[in-house]
Design a protein around this motif. Sequence first.
Motif, PDB file in Angstrom:
ATOM      1  N   ALA A  13       0.812  -1.227   0.000  1.00  0.00           N
ATOM      2  CA  ALA A  13       0.000   0.000   0.000  1.00  0.00           C
ATOM      3  C   ALA A  13       0.840   1.269   0.000  1.00  0.00           C
ATOM      4  CB  ALA A  13      -0.945  -0.004   1.196  1.00  0.00           C
ATOM      5  N   ALA A  14       2.162   1.118  -0.153  1.00  0.00           N
ATOM      6  CA  ALA A  14       3.010   2.317  -0.172  1.00  0.00           C
ATOM      7  C   ALA A  14       3.120   2.917  -1.564  1.00  0.00           C
ATOM      8  CB  ALA A  14       4.404   1.959   0.363  1.00  0.00           C
ATOM      9  N   SER A  15       2.464   2.307  -2.559  1.00  0.00           N
ATOM     10  CA  SER A  15       2.598   2.803  -3.942  1.00  0.00           C
ATOM     11  C   SER A  15       1.382   2.372  -4.759  1.00  0.00           C
ATOM     12  CB  SER A  15       3.881   2.205  -4.554  1.00  0.00           C
ATOM     13  OG  SER A  15       3.968   2.476  -5.948  1.00  0.00           O
ATOM     14  N   GLY A  16       1.164   3.058  -5.850  1.00  0.00           N
ATOM     15  CA  GLY A  16       0.252   2.604  -6.906  1.00  0.00           C
ATOM     16  C   GLY A  16      -1.154   2.232  -6.471  1.00  0.00           C
ATOM     17  N   ILE A  17      -1.584   1.061  -6.917  1.00  0.00           N
ATOM     18  CA  ILE A  17      -2.957   0.599  -6.686  1.00  0.00           C
ATOM     19  C   ILE A  17      -3.243   0.418  -5.190  1.00  0.00           C
ATOM     20  CG2 ILE A  17      -4.476  -1.401  -7.002  1.00  0.00           C
ATOM     21  CD1 ILE A  17      -3.249  -1.726  -9.820  1.00  0.00           C
ATOM     22  N   GLY A  18      -2.316  -0.201  -4.484  1.00  0.00           N
ATOM     23  CA  GLY A  18      -2.522  -0.447  -3.050  1.00  0.00           C
ATOM     24  C   GLY A  18      -2.674   0.857  -2.289  1.00  0.00           C
ATOM     25  N   VAL A  33      -4.337  -0.103   7.459  1.00  0.00           N
ATOM     26  CA  VAL A  33      -2.961  -0.474   7.763  1.00  0.00           C
ATOM     27  C   VAL A  33      -2.204  -0.527   6.450  1.00  0.00           C
ATOM     28  CG1 VAL A  33      -1.480  -2.208   8.830  1.00  0.00           C
ATOM     29  CG2 VAL A  33      -3.818  -1.857   9.679  1.00  0.00           C
ATOM     30  N   ILE A  34      -1.184   0.336   6.356  1.00  0.00           N
ATOM     31  CA  ILE A  34      -0.361   0.402   5.151  1.00  0.00           C
ATOM     32  C   ILE A  34       0.788  -0.574   5.373  1.00  0.00           C
ATOM     33  CG2 ILE A  34       0.911   1.980   3.606  1.00  0.00           C
ATOM     34  CD1 ILE A  34      -1.999   2.868   4.193  1.00  0.00           C
ATOM     35  N   ALA A  40       9.410   3.399   4.817  1.00  0.00           N
ATOM     36  CA  ALA A  40       9.444   4.872   4.737  1.00  0.00           C
ATOM     37  C   ALA A  40       8.272   5.374   3.897  1.00  0.00           C
ATOM     38  CB  ALA A  40      10.780   5.331   4.154  1.00  0.00           C
ATOM     39  N   ASN A  41       8.049   4.755   2.755  1.00  0.00           N
ATOM     40  CA  ASN A  41       6.924   5.176   1.907  1.00  0.00           C
ATOM     41  C   ASN A  41       5.582   4.855   2.569  1.00  0.00           C
ATOM     42  OD1 ASN A  41       8.552   6.219  -0.021  1.00  0.00           O
ATOM     43  ND2 ASN A  41       8.245   4.602  -1.531  1.00  0.00           N
ATOM     44  N   ALA A  42       5.530   3.711   3.267  1.00  0.00           N
ATOM     45  CA  ALA A  42       4.287   3.335   3.959  1.00  0.00           C
ATOM     46  C   ALA A  42       3.949   4.383   5.016  1.00  0.00           C
ATOM     47  CB  ALA A  42       4.433   1.954   4.591  1.00  0.00           C
ATOM     48  N   ALA A  58       1.242   2.526   9.665  1.00  0.00           N
ATOM     49  CA  ALA A  58       2.116   1.816   8.724  1.00  0.00           C
ATOM     50  C   ALA A  58       2.762   0.643   9.440  1.00  0.00           C
ATOM     51  CB  ALA A  58       3.194   2.770   8.210  1.00  0.00           C
ATOM     52  N   VAL A  59       2.861  -0.489   8.756  1.00  0.00           N
ATOM     53  CA  VAL A  59       3.645  -1.594   9.326  1.00  0.00           C
ATOM     54  C   VAL A  59       4.592  -2.137   8.258  1.00  0.00           C
ATOM     55  CG1 VAL A  59       1.800  -2.299  10.946  1.00  0.00           C
ATOM     56  CG2 VAL A  59       2.062  -3.520   8.810  1.00  0.00           C
TER      57      VAL A  59
END
Length: 260
Positions: A13-18, A33-34, A40-42, A58-59
């Motif tokens: 989930a830190a990028s794109g579709i997620g 919950v990312i 870092a991105n999450a 974020a996890v």
Amino acid sequence: MSLNDKVALVTGAASGIGEQCARKLATDGAMVVIADLNLANAQRVAEDIVAAGGNAIAVAMDVTSEETVNAGVAETVSRLGGIDVLVSNAGIQIVNRIEDYAFADWKRMLAIHLDGAFLTTKAALKYMYASNKGGAVIYMGSVHSHEASQLKSAYVTAKHGLLGLARVVAKEGGPRGVRANVVCPGFVRTPLVDKQIPEQAKALGISEQAVVKDVMLKDTVNGEFTSVADVANTVAFLAGFESSALTGQSVVVSHGWFMQ
Ligand code: NAD
């Protein structure tokens, strides 16, 4: 359909579709919950959601590692009180002809897409069953869950495999209130696709423009990319569906590239 008070864990989930799925689920009221390899991105995505008035944490999670998956799901439950929605989305792409496809790349692809789906499902079901509230499991499939393309042996195999897993989860989870479905997007402009365009151009001996027009979007009804919002809206619809009637299905979001 409100997702108020639901806890939704989205992998990759830190990028794109997620990322867009997480943002949409948060907008619809879920605590999200990312979960991502890239912490870092999450954290950046989670902070952004919180800044916009949503609820997110974020996890760190490598979906191929049983240990980090179990730890991430346990952390989710201890911090947010449970898990109601799992979006198994993390994925990568490696393109090559079969005769040149490294066995290590094949194993890595199946590990992220299939082991990841299995491990996150196993970990989440434990809590969904124990809560007696059931839940929703959504796998990020692809048009490649139904169709094949050159250069994508591992991806097509893995994405077809998710249909089988979803159907088993639907059957086993049904009596306990757990639904399982697969969302199957066409091409979406994310880092995963941007990386593929030059790679496919090289492998097929055509221009990058031709990869987009004549390979990726050739069979759509209007030559358009699917958007991250299109996919996220479909995920949110499935997550919030209020009865167990909608389970064991795949929903294709692809501008008509594949029609079932
Ligand atoms: P992306 O590259 O933008 O994002 C993928 C995310 O997954 C990244 O944040 C990455 O850090 C994370 N990730 C990678 N390996 C991981 C691991 N082992 N554990 C945890 N996280 C990991 O890609 P995307 O285009 O948003 O793709 C997301 C999903 O959608 C994938 O399953 C992909 O197959 C599927 N999909 C994408 C398209 C498309 O056209 N982009 C189409 C159909 C399906």
